[in-house]
Design a protein around this motif. Sequence first.
Motif, PDB file in Angstrom:
ATOM      1  N   LEU A 186       0.823  -1.207   0.000  1.00  0.00           N
ATOM      2  CA  LEU A 186       0.000   0.000   0.000  1.00  0.00           C
ATOM      3  C   LEU A 186       0.860   1.261   0.000  1.00  0.00           C
ATOM      4  O   LEU A 186       0.543   2.240  -0.687  1.00  0.00           O
ATOM      5  CB  LEU A 186      -0.935  -0.009   1.209  1.00  0.00           C
ATOM      6  N   ARG A 187       1.947   1.259   0.747  1.00  0.00           N
ATOM      7  CA  ARG A 187       2.837   2.425   0.764  1.00  0.00           C
ATOM      8  C   ARG A 187       3.484   2.610  -0.606  1.00  0.00           C
ATOM      9  O   ARG A 187       3.536   3.732  -1.141  1.00  0.00           O
ATOM     10  CB  ARG A 187       3.898   2.259   1.846  1.00  0.00           C
ATOM     11  N   ASN A 188       3.959   1.535  -1.208  1.00  0.00           N
ATOM     12  CA  ASN A 188       4.628   1.652  -2.503  1.00  0.00           C
ATOM     13  C   ASN A 188       3.667   1.965  -3.644  1.00  0.00           C
ATOM     14  O   ASN A 188       4.095   2.406  -4.701  1.00  0.00           O
ATOM     15  CB  ASN A 188       5.418   0.379  -2.810  1.00  0.00           C
TER      16      ASN A 188
ATOM     17  N   GLU B  61      -0.409   9.772   7.123  1.00  0.00           N
ATOM     18  CA  GLU B  61      -1.567   8.979   7.517  1.00  0.00           C
ATOM     19  C   GLU B  61      -1.195   8.030   8.658  1.00  0.00           C
ATOM     20  O   GLU B  61      -0.121   7.432   8.656  1.00  0.00           O
ATOM     21  CB  GLU B  61      -2.074   8.178   6.314  1.00  0.00           C
ATOM     22  N   THR B  62      -2.064   7.908   9.628  1.00  0.00           N
ATOM     23  CA  THR B  62      -1.809   7.053  10.784  1.00  0.00           C
ATOM     24  C   THR B  62      -2.423   5.674  10.563  1.00  0.00           C
ATOM     25  O   THR B  62      -3.606   5.557  10.249  1.00  0.00           O
ATOM     26  CB  THR B  62      -2.398   7.662  12.061  1.00  0.00           C
ATOM     27  N   VAL B  63      -1.606   4.641  10.714  1.00  0.00           N
ATOM     28  CA  VAL B  63      -2.101   3.268  10.635  1.00  0.00           C
ATOM     29  C   VAL B  63      -2.639   2.876  12.005  1.00  0.00           C
ATOM     30  O   VAL B  63      -1.896   2.839  12.994  1.00  0.00           O
ATOM     31  CB  VAL B  63      -0.989   2.298  10.184  1.00  0.00           C
ATOM     32  N   LEU B  64      -3.931   2.595  12.062  1.00  0.00           N
ATOM     33  CA  LEU B  64      -4.570   2.260  13.336  1.00  0.00           C
ATOM     34  C   LEU B  64      -4.460   0.783  13.669  1.00  0.00           C
ATOM     35  O   LEU B  64      -4.494   0.395  14.846  1.00  0.00           O
ATOM     36  CB  LEU B  64      -6.048   2.669  13.296  1.00  0.00           C
ATOM     37  N   GLY B  65      -4.332  -0.055  12.650  1.00  0.00           N
ATOM     38  CA  GLY B  65      -4.238  -1.484  12.902  1.00  0.00           C
ATOM     39  C   GLY B  65      -4.000  -2.260  11.621  1.00  0.00           C
ATOM     40  O   GLY B  65      -4.329  -1.789  10.527  1.00  0.00           O
ATOM     41  N   VAL B  66      -3.408  -3.430  11.771  1.00  0.00           N
ATOM     42  CA  VAL B  66      -3.185  -4.349  10.650  1.00  0.00           C
ATOM     43  C   VAL B  66      -3.618  -5.731  11.131  1.00  0.00           C
ATOM     44  O   VAL B  66      -2.995  -6.312  12.021  1.00  0.00           O
ATOM     45  CB  VAL B  66      -1.704  -4.384  10.214  1.00  0.00           C
TER      46      VAL B  66
ATOM     47  N   THR C  99      -6.728   2.730   8.714  1.00  0.00           N
ATOM     48  CA  THR C  99      -6.068   4.012   8.906  1.00  0.00           C
ATOM     49  C   THR C  99      -7.065   5.065   9.375  1.00  0.00           C
ATOM     50  O   THR C  99      -8.270   4.822   9.427  1.00  0.00           O
ATOM     51  CB  THR C  99      -5.421   4.498   7.589  1.00  0.00           C
ATOM     52  N   ASP C 100      -6.536   6.252   9.678  1.00  0.00           N
ATOM     53  CA  ASP C 100      -7.407   7.352  10.094  1.00  0.00           C
ATOM     54  C   ASP C 100      -7.889   8.181   8.918  1.00  0.00           C
ATOM     55  O   ASP C 100      -8.549   9.199   9.093  1.00  0.00           O
ATOM     56  CB  ASP C 100      -6.690   8.252  11.101  1.00  0.00           C
ATOM     57  N   GLY C 101      -7.550   7.743   7.700  1.00  0.00           N
ATOM     58  CA  GLY C 101      -7.965   8.469   6.507  1.00  0.00           C
ATOM     59  C   GLY C 101      -9.027   7.715   5.736  1.00  0.00           C
ATOM     60  O   GLY C 101      -9.351   6.560   6.021  1.00  0.00           O
TER      61      GLY C 101
ATOM     62  N   MET D  81       9.961  -1.316   7.299  1.00  0.00           N
ATOM     63  CA  MET D  81      10.499   0.034   7.515  1.00  0.00           C
ATOM     64  C   MET D  81       9.415   0.972   8.034  1.00  0.00           C
ATOM     65  O   MET D  81       9.668   1.797   8.925  1.00  0.00           O
ATOM     66  CB  MET D  81      11.101   0.573   6.219  1.00  0.00           C
ATOM     67  N   LEU D  82       8.210   0.841   7.487  1.00  0.00           N
ATOM     68  CA  LEU D  82       7.098   1.673   7.951  1.00  0.00           C
ATOM     69  C   LEU D  82       6.756   1.356   9.401  1.00  0.00           C
ATOM     70  O   LEU D  82       6.557   2.261  10.218  1.00  0.00           O
ATOM     71  CB  LEU D  82       5.886   1.448   7.048  1.00  0.00           C
ATOM     72  N   SER D  83       6.700   0.072   9.734  1.00  0.00           N
ATOM     73  CA  SER D  83       6.354  -0.336  11.099  1.00  0.00           C
ATOM     74  C   SER D  83       7.398   0.106  12.105  1.00  0.00           C
ATOM     75  O   SER D  83       7.075   0.504  13.231  1.00  0.00           O
ATOM     76  CB  SER D  83       6.186  -1.862  11.161  1.00  0.00           C
ATOM     77  N   GLU D  84       8.669   0.015  11.707  1.00  0.00           N
ATOM     78  CA  GLU D  84       9.765   0.333  12.626  1.00  0.00           C
ATOM     79  C   GLU D  84      10.218   1.782  12.535  1.00  0.00           C
ATOM     80  O   GLU D  84      11.156   2.172  13.232  1.00  0.00           O
ATOM     81  CB  GLU D  84      10.955  -0.594  12.334  1.00  0.00           C
ATOM     82  N   LYS D  85       9.589   2.540  11.624  1.00  0.00           N
ATOM     83  CA  LYS D  85       9.984   3.936  11.384  1.00  0.00           C
ATOM     84  C   LYS D  85      11.471   4.035  11.054  1.00  0.00           C
ATOM     85  O   LYS D  85      12.190   4.936  11.538  1.00  0.00           O
ATOM     86  CB  LYS D  85       9.628   4.818  12.589  1.00  0.00           C
ATOM     87  N   ALA D  86      11.937   3.103  10.234  1.00  0.00           N
ATOM     88  CA  ALA D  86      13.349   3.042   9.853  1.00  0.00           C
ATOM     89  C   ALA D  86      13.662   4.102   8.804  1.00  0.00           C
ATOM     90  O   ALA D  86      12.853   4.375   7.909  1.00  0.00           O
ATOM     91  CB  ALA D  86      13.690   1.663   9.310  1.00  0.00           C
ATOM     92  N   THR D  87      14.833   4.705   8.898  1.00  0.00           N
ATOM     93  CA  THR D  87      15.271   5.677   7.903  1.00  0.00           C
ATOM     94  C   THR D  87      15.646   4.962   6.609  1.00  0.00           C
ATOM     95  O   THR D  87      16.020   3.787   6.610  1.00  0.00           O
ATOM     96  CB  THR D  87      16.480   6.469   8.406  1.00  0.00           C
ATOM     97  N   ALA D  88      15.565   5.675   5.494  1.00  0.00           N
ATOM     98  CA  ALA D  88      15.851   5.084   4.187  1.00  0.00           C
ATOM     99  C   ALA D  88      17.107   5.658   3.540  1.00  0.00           C
ATOM    100  O   ALA D  88      17.788   4.978   2.771  1.00  0.00           O
ATOM    101  CB  ALA D  88      14.663   5.293   3.245  1.00  0.00           C
TER     102      ALA D  88
END
Length: 290
Positions: free
Chosen positions: A70-72, A80-85, A98-100, A196-203
């Motif tokens: 979805l991100r790609n 956008e905030t992910v509320l749950g998976v 998400t909240d959107g 990366m999205l889940s861990e907020k990892a830098t790219a």
Amino acid sequence: MTEISSKYLIGPSTGGDGLTRVVTGRDHTGAVQDISVVEERPLTIFLNGQEIVTAMTIGDYPEYLALGFLRNQGMLALDETVLGVDFDEELETVVVRTDGGTVYEEKLKKKTRTSGCAVGTVFGDMMEGLDQVVLPQVQVRTSWLYSLAHQINQTPSLYLAAGAIHGSVLCQEDRPLVYMEDVGRHNAVDKIAGWMLSEKATAGDKIMYTTGRLTSEMVIKCALMGIPVLASRSGFTAWGVEIAQTVGLTLIGRMRGKRFMCLSGADRLIWDADLDAVADDTGKRRSKDD
């Protein structure tokens, strides 16, 4: 797992966990032989209440695959905030909440079948957002590339156990961090994007290593993820090279033993490797166009 694979934050599977199945056949001599083959299963991804796509996958890390896909695809905005998976194994579905809002009817009407194994699909304009990509001008030592290739090629993996699969590895300097595999290289990259999205990892300080071809799809995914360097054992497509040159991504292919070719972004490279100390390629070989 070996000492090498235990250093990963997420290492590859080596089978025996539902990702492979033993099948009996006959070899070239007519002898009966059991071999392991990779499983394929569908995974349907929902964004809020809207069904987006059904992907064929080996079935590991479904939450990361859904988030990364979805991100790609540009369906998850950066703010956008992910509320749950939520993954339902029985129904073979992942629902990302998400909240959107989710209104992608027009985007879903335009599908591009990509060159990825397991038939990748890109919705909307493949080039959307590339004109806004600014990749950091980091420096990459060629000694890191050789070290990464050696470590990755020596790591026990599902490919070495059963074949018919691609791997992608997120790396930082000379350290491989996250190793994902799937029947399609696009799925493997999406899993990394989800992690990366889940861990907020830098790219911007990362390198992506893939066993697959360096196609337009792979270059676009890495560029949109903000990863400035993409390397592979395999070869290039002309459009992949053209896009890499346009967005300023460092693109390195045909990495085997002491050799590689850089067709874009060579200004990032520091040529510090002692080639006499680089081992020849003795790992399990893939074809040059894998």
